[in-house]
Design a protein around this motif. Structure first.
Motif, mmCIF file in Angstrom:
data_model
loop_
_atom_site.group_PDB
_atom_site.id
_atom_site.type_symbol
_atom_site.label_atom_id
_atom_site.label_comp_id
_atom_site.label_asym_id
_atom_site.label_seq_id
_atom_site.Cartn_x
_atom_site.Cartn_y
_atom_site.Cartn_z
ATOM 1 N N THR A 21 -14.862 -4.876 6.771
ATOM 2 C CA THR A 21 -15.466 -6.042 6.024
ATOM 3 C C THR A 21 -15.959 -5.355 5.151
ATOM 4 O O THR A 21 -15.339 -5.721 3.679
ATOM 5 N N VAL A 22 -16.822 -4.583 5.256
ATOM 6 C CA VAL A 22 -17.464 -3.874 4.317
ATOM 7 C C VAL A 22 -16.401 -2.285 2.907
ATOM 8 O O VAL A 22 -16.743 -2.351 2.217
ATOM 9 N N GLU A 23 -15.620 -2.746 3.942
ATOM 10 C CA GLU A 23 -14.428 -1.642 3.560
ATOM 11 C C GLU A 23 -13.407 -2.287 1.839
ATOM 12 O O GLU A 23 -13.083 -2.161 1.102
ATOM 13 N N ALA A 24 -13.589 -3.918 2.041
ATOM 14 C CA ALA A 24 -12.844 -4.615 2.150
ATOM 15 C C ALA A 24 -13.535 -4.886 0.375
ATOM 16 O O ALA A 24 -13.275 -4.922 -0.678
ATOM 17 N N GLU A 25 -14.565 -5.063 0.758
ATOM 18 C CA GLU A 25 -16.081 -5.382 -0.125
ATOM 19 C C GLU A 25 -16.080 -4.091 -0.910
ATOM 20 O O GLU A 25 -15.702 -4.487 -2.887
ATOM 21 N N VAL A 26 -15.957 -3.491 -0.787
ATOM 22 C CA VAL A 26 -15.995 -2.186 -1.725
ATOM 23 C C VAL A 26 -14.795 -1.744 -2.508
ATOM 24 O O VAL A 26 -14.801 -1.293 -3.228
ATOM 25 N N LEU A 27 -13.277 -1.764 -1.795
ATOM 26 C CA LEU A 27 -12.580 -1.711 -2.459
ATOM 27 C C LEU A 27 -12.465 -2.884 -3.491
ATOM 28 O O LEU A 27 -11.509 -2.605 -5.222
ATOM 29 N N SER B 209 -9.901 6.013 -15.710
ATOM 30 C CA SER B 209 -8.808 6.197 -14.343
ATOM 31 C C SER B 209 -8.816 7.264 -13.417
ATOM 32 O O SER B 209 -10.599 7.441 -13.441
ATOM 33 N N LEU B 210 -8.434 6.761 -11.806
ATOM 34 C CA LEU B 210 -8.842 7.301 -10.227
ATOM 35 C C LEU B 210 -8.013 8.132 -9.502
ATOM 36 O O LEU B 210 -6.975 7.597 -10.268
ATOM 37 N N LEU B 211 -8.801 9.389 -8.779
ATOM 38 C CA LEU B 211 -7.627 9.833 -8.388
ATOM 39 C C LEU B 211 -8.366 9.683 -7.140
ATOM 40 O O LEU B 211 -9.887 9.561 -6.228
ATOM 41 N N PHE B 212 -7.730 8.685 -5.603
ATOM 42 C CA PHE B 212 -7.937 7.868 -4.936
ATOM 43 C C PHE B 212 -7.671 8.528 -3.802
ATOM 44 O O PHE B 212 -5.664 8.847 -3.489
ATOM 45 N N ILE B 213 -8.067 9.555 -3.198
ATOM 46 C CA ILE B 213 -7.677 10.487 -1.748
ATOM 47 C C ILE B 213 -7.571 9.712 -0.453
ATOM 48 O O ILE B 213 -8.938 9.189 -0.424
ATOM 49 N N SER B 214 -7.069 9.160 0.253
ATOM 50 C CA SER B 214 -6.706 8.279 1.562
ATOM 51 C C SER B 214 -5.742 9.075 2.869
ATOM 52 O O SER B 214 -4.875 9.274 2.457
ATOM 53 N N HIS B 215 -5.848 8.058 3.868
ATOM 54 C CA HIS B 215 -4.958 8.981 4.644
ATOM 55 C C HIS B 215 -4.421 7.434 5.428
ATOM 56 O O HIS B 215 -3.270 7.079 5.370
ATOM 57 N N ASN B 216 -4.990 6.394 4.814
ATOM 58 C CA ASN B 216 -4.773 4.946 4.817
ATOM 59 C C ASN B 216 -3.720 4.920 3.613
ATOM 60 O O ASN B 216 -4.367 4.045 2.754
ATOM 61 N N LEU B 217 -2.543 4.124 4.494
ATOM 62 C CA LEU B 217 -1.369 3.816 3.564
ATOM 63 C C LEU B 217 -1.762 2.004 2.882
ATOM 64 O O LEU B 217 -1.315 2.475 1.663
ATOM 65 N N ALA B 218 -2.594 1.581 3.371
ATOM 66 C CA ALA B 218 -2.065 -0.091 2.951
ATOM 67 C C ALA B 218 -3.348 -0.113 2.085
ATOM 68 O O ALA B 218 -3.778 -0.232 0.513
ATOM 69 N N VAL B 219 -4.491 0.842 1.800
ATOM 70 C CA VAL B 219 -5.402 1.328 0.447
ATOM 71 C C VAL B 219 -4.830 1.386 -0.235
ATOM 72 O O VAL B 219 -5.189 0.654 -1.169
ATOM 73 N N ILE B 220 -4.164 2.637 -0.295
ATOM 74 C CA ILE B 220 -2.999 4.022 -1.182
ATOM 75 C C ILE B 220 -2.427 2.539 -1.403
ATOM 76 O O ILE B 220 -2.909 2.110 -3.170
ATOM 77 N N ALA B 221 -2.382 1.551 -1.443
ATOM 78 C CA ALA B 221 -0.874 -0.242 -1.916
ATOM 79 C C ALA B 221 -1.817 -0.076 -2.593
ATOM 80 O O ALA B 221 -0.756 -0.777 -3.759
ATOM 81 N N LYS B 222 -2.944 -0.862 -1.893
ATOM 82 C CA LYS B 222 -4.067 -1.596 -2.736
ATOM 83 C C LYS B 222 -4.656 -1.300 -4.312
ATOM 84 O O LYS B 222 -4.195 -1.970 -4.857
ATOM 85 N N MET B 223 -4.697 0.226 -4.365
ATOM 86 C CA MET B 223 -5.237 0.002 -5.058
ATOM 87 C C MET B 223 -4.682 1.186 -6.135
ATOM 88 O O MET B 223 -5.297 1.218 -6.962
ATOM 89 N N CYS B 224 -3.787 1.804 -6.088
ATOM 90 C CA CYS B 224 -2.869 2.646 -7.031
ATOM 91 C C CYS B 224 -1.725 2.679 -7.455
ATOM 92 O O CYS B 224 -0.948 1.493 -7.073
ATOM 93 N N ASP B 225 -1.722 2.629 -8.524
ATOM 94 C CA ASP B 225 0.152 2.788 -9.758
ATOM 95 C C ASP B 225 1.302 3.686 -9.183
ATOM 96 O O ASP B 225 2.156 3.040 -8.788
ATOM 97 N N ARG B 226 0.394 4.733 -9.477
ATOM 98 C CA ARG B 226 1.199 6.077 -8.506
ATOM 99 C C ARG B 226 0.305 6.415 -7.535
ATOM 100 O O ARG B 226 -0.483 6.726 -7.379
ATOM 101 N N VAL B 227 1.873 7.341 -6.897
ATOM 102 C CA VAL B 227 0.659 7.538 -5.171
ATOM 103 C C VAL B 227 1.885 9.252 -5.368
ATOM 104 O O VAL B 227 3.575 9.793 -5.729
ATOM 105 N N GLY B 228 1.172 10.917 -4.918
ATOM 106 C CA GLY B 228 1.445 11.885 -4.699
ATOM 107 C C GLY B 228 1.536 11.927 -3.117
ATOM 108 O O GLY B 228 0.379 11.663 -2.721
ATOM 109 N N VAL B 229 2.942 12.463 -2.188
ATOM 110 C CA VAL B 229 2.660 12.769 -0.554
ATOM 111 C C VAL B 229 2.192 13.654 -0.651
ATOM 112 O O VAL B 229 3.118 15.242 -0.934
#
Length: 250
Positions: A182-188, A201-221
């Motif tokens: 719940t808190v994660e959703a609020e912070v995002l 500009s954001l560099l968003f680092i995560s192993h959570n793909l759902a978070v990355i899909a929601k937050m990022c324009d482009r992705v590097g794997v």
């Protein structure tokens, strides 16, 4: 801009290469996600960008520039100035990013004092930025110590500190891992709103793909220290080309 960067650690007099030939670019106002499993080098990349690597770590080759400035060539004072005004970082565990013996208000206000504000003005602006990150009762939170706040409140305070200097680049290293869903959703949602407001500009680092899909324009794997795939977030998630990306999505 990160160009052909190699990062190594010296362990027992031997060099261990942990990032190999990594290159990517984040445009102004863009959100770029760096994704991969634990241990693949995501945090090492972030620390290399702001030159916060451990004493035995070093950039062995390549180039890193932020806002047109060569990060690897900066002297001590210029590097301090870059960290104070151009790039900010939010860490995985907010409790570790704050000094336990100083009130939250003093720590947030210090960002403004470093930028040249008087103590009175700094405290006023600290309260304003805490309100902006949706902390209820910001004046009460100002007087508290880090251990008196919940994980979500701590992370909001750390985000407030990171955004206080209105940096062109904000690095978020797994910023919601220690928070419940719940808190994660609020912070995002908070980060998304503040990103557009500050045009950061954001560099968003995560192993959570759902978070990355929601937050990022482009992705590097990132896989075992190498960037194996890169592209628009929608393309990567709908039509992954590399077997590792396919495995991650599964």
């Amino acid at each position: 801009t990160v160009e052909h960067v190699d990062v190594a650690y010296r362990v027992r007099r031997r060099e261990q290469l942990v990032l190999r030939d990594v290159s990517f670019h984040i445009a102004r106002g863009e959100s770029y996600g760096l994704v991969g499993e634990s241990g693949c080098g995501k945090s090492t990349m972030a620390l290399a960008i702001v030159r916060y690597l451990a004493r035995n770590g070093y950039v062995r080759g390549g180039a890193i520039s932020i806002d047109g400035r060569d990060v690897l060539a900066l002297g001590t004072n210029d590097l301090r100035q870059l960290r104070a005004s151009t790039v900010s970082m939010v860490y995985q565990e907010p409790g570790r990013a704050l000094n336990p013996s100083i009130t939250v208000g003093r720590q947030v206000a210090e960002v403004y004092e470093i930028a040249g504000a008087s103590r009175k003005e700094a405290l006023e602006r600290a309260e304003q930025i805490l309100a902006k990150v949706q902390i209820s009762d910001p004046s009460g939170v100002m007087r508290r110590y880090p251990h008196q706040l919940s994980g979500g409140m701590l992370q909001r305070a750390v985000i407030a500190m990171a955004l206080a200097s209105e940096p062109p680049l904000l690095i978020l290293d797994e910023p919601t891992t220690a928070l419940d869903a719940t808190v994660e959703a609020e912070v995002l949602e908070l980060i998304r709103g503040l990103r557009s407001e500050f045009d950061t500009s954001l560099l968003f680092i995560s192993h959570n793909l759902a978070v990355i899909a929601k937050m990022c324009d482009r992705v590097g794997v990132l896989y075992a220290g190498e960037l194996v795939e890169e592209g628009p977030a929608l393309d990567i998630f709908e039509d992954p080309r590399h077997p590792y990306t396919v495995g991650l999505l599964r």
